[in-house]
Design a protein around this motif. Structure first.
Motif: not given
Length: 506
Positions: A108-115, A117-120, A129-134, A296-302
């Protein structure tokens, strides 16, 4: 030549300040961001920030630093409350759940695509980015409240370890029958003073060296505790252990058995609390886009780093908890290095406690830097024209070079460290405080938000098999967190009614 170098330094400083103004997380960016001859900026990542230098090794070191902490010291006590059956089972359950939800969070670090997408850059950004609201506000309350609690807990633990060095020498000199009471307050002040200095490190990605040192220290004192426990068992320690832990009517009353079991679950949950900083660690890793080749993409490294970190710490946790229980039995102390389950060799006990203090000095920074970044980023956005908040002042430091000082950063971080130290002085209870922190943070930050965000990002169909069992896992962990919190709160209330402030806490 001196004037030329001075002009170059001034130009680099201005470039660094300009880049810093664009940053949404860190107060300062490194001055190595300069213009090259062809007009392109060197050392810039695909998001316009200074190129990340994190690797699998540094990510794993950050995680090990965050995970192996004061939690390992209470595991022998926790296993003693639960026994040979439930104790290791609960430990493994928390290990697997923490690793699994960490892999979901890494995606979920990048969204909407995990590789691609935009960094969070923060945990709250991921939720936004993923849930929003309260849920954004709820996440912020849970995350930053937990970070504050962890820094308070580390202040308590480090001061206890510092005081234990003085007590160990007293026992060695005067005999084990002497009480050797030592106040923890002076050591809390020493710890806070060190943190005030280290807190001026401007941003998270400059802490790799501190995390590596802290990780080495964590291995050192865990190994010493494990080695002393093995020696005690090999020496024929006549420790009474049972399948169900402390015995009702012999060690504790029926009510105490229930409350202690709940608190033990909270202590084990705290031992695996690192999800609060996983996103910030991931944000400091190498970019997926490089000028020469694809990293390597950050999600794979993490995911790899999470597996290395959690599996390594679980091995130590299992050994320290189980061997510690075998050594001390149902009388296991709350902290097996400062509760004086061991007295000799006193110099080794001293060294282990020094390692604990050094490790927690680094771990404190790993946990408080995300909070520092959040507050400073919010203040810059709220008052962008305020020079006290936004201005950077260059200072030449011998043997270091140019260091940038921001007066707001100095004042607010100093005040924060002082406040956490004062709270630690008011509630210096090791096991109870750690159990409460573990119970309060485990469900929302380690389980609920990672599962909910993964469901949304993957567009998982409602009531599908995977959706159903993820929801079952989420609610089961919620119930576990509630009972762990209840046990820890009961323990805190009990300790407060009997607390003597000038007696060293065990």
């Amino acid at each position: 030549m001196p004037k030329s170098r001075e002009r170059e330094r001034e130009r680099e400083r201005q470039m660094a300040i300009e880049l810093q103004k664009k940053s949404s997380l860190f107060m300062e960016q490194a001055p190595e961001v300069i213009e090259s001859g062809n007009g392109t900026r060197k050392n810039i990542d695909d998001d316009g920030r200074v190129k990340r230098t994190g690797t699998l090794m540094t990510a794993s070191a950050h995680i090990i630093t965050a995970v192996i902490g004061s939690g390992v010291l209470s595991l022998a006590w926790a296993i003693a409350q639960l026994g040979w059956v439930a104790g290791p089972a609960v430990l493994m359950a928390f290990s697997v759940i923490t690793w699994f939800t960490s892999t979901l969070l890494a995606d979920c670090y990048r969204s909407p695509d995990p590789v691609t997408g935009k960094r969070n850059y923060t945990y709250m950004d991921v939720v936004r980015s993923n849930l929003g609201g309260i849920k954004i506000q709820l996440c912020g309350l849970a995350q930053y409240g937990n970070l504050i609690g962890v820094t308070i807990g580390y202040t308590i633990t480090a001061s206890i370890s510092m005081a234990a060095v003085k007590r160990s020498n007293c026992f060695h000199k005067n005999g084990h029958h002497v009480k050797c009471y030592t106040s923890n307050y002076p050591f809390m002040i020493i710890f806070a003073t060190i943190q005030i200095v280290l807190s001026q490190i401007p941003n998270f990605h400059k802490l790799s060296w501190l995390s590596i040192i802290a990780a080495i220290m964590s291995f050192a004192y865990s190994s010493i505790g494990l080695g002393l426990s093995i020696a005690k068992v090999a020496g024929g320690a006549d420790a009474r252990t049972t399948l169900t832990g402390v015995t009702v009517g012999v060690d504790v009353s029926g009510t105490e058995k229930v409350w202690r079991s709940f608190q033990a679950i909270g202590d084990i949950a705290f031992a695996y609390a690192f999800s609060t900083v996983l996103i910030e660690i991931q944000a400091s890793q190498s970019s997926t886009l490089d000028t020469l080749k694809s990293s390597p993409p950050e999600n794979k490294v993490m995911k790899k780093a999470s597996f290395i970190g959690v599996s390594t710490t679980t091995l130590f946790y299992g050994l320290c908890g189980c061997v510690g229980y075998a050594a001390f039995g149902n009388d296991a102390p709350g902290n097996f290095l400062t509760g004086f389950g061991f007295y000799e060799p006193f110099w080794l006990i001293d060294f282990a406690n020094v390692c604990i203090a050094i490790h927690l000095i680094g771990a404190y920074q790993v946990f408080c830097q995300p909070l520092f970044g959040f507050v400073e980023s919010w203040c810059r956005k709220r008052w962008p024209e305020n020079g006290f908040i936004t201005s950077e002042h260059a200072v030449n430091v011998p043997l270091y070079g140019v260091f940038y000082i921001n007066f707001f950063r100095v004042v607010w971080r100093t005040v924060y460290v002082i406040i956490t130290a004062v709270i630690a002085m008011i509630f210096p209870f090791f096991n109870d405080f750690l159990g409460l922190l573990g119970a309060a943070s485990f469900w929302p930050l380690t389980v609920y938000f990672p599962i909910e965000m993964y469901i949304v990002q993957s567009k998982m169909r409602k009531f599908s098999f995977t959706w159903t069992w993820l929801k079952i896992l989420c609610w089961a962990c919620f119930i576990v967190s509630l009972v762990a919190a209840a046990g820890s709160i009961q323990g805190l209330v009990k300790d407060l009614t009997t607390y003597r402030p000038f007696k060293s806490q065990k």
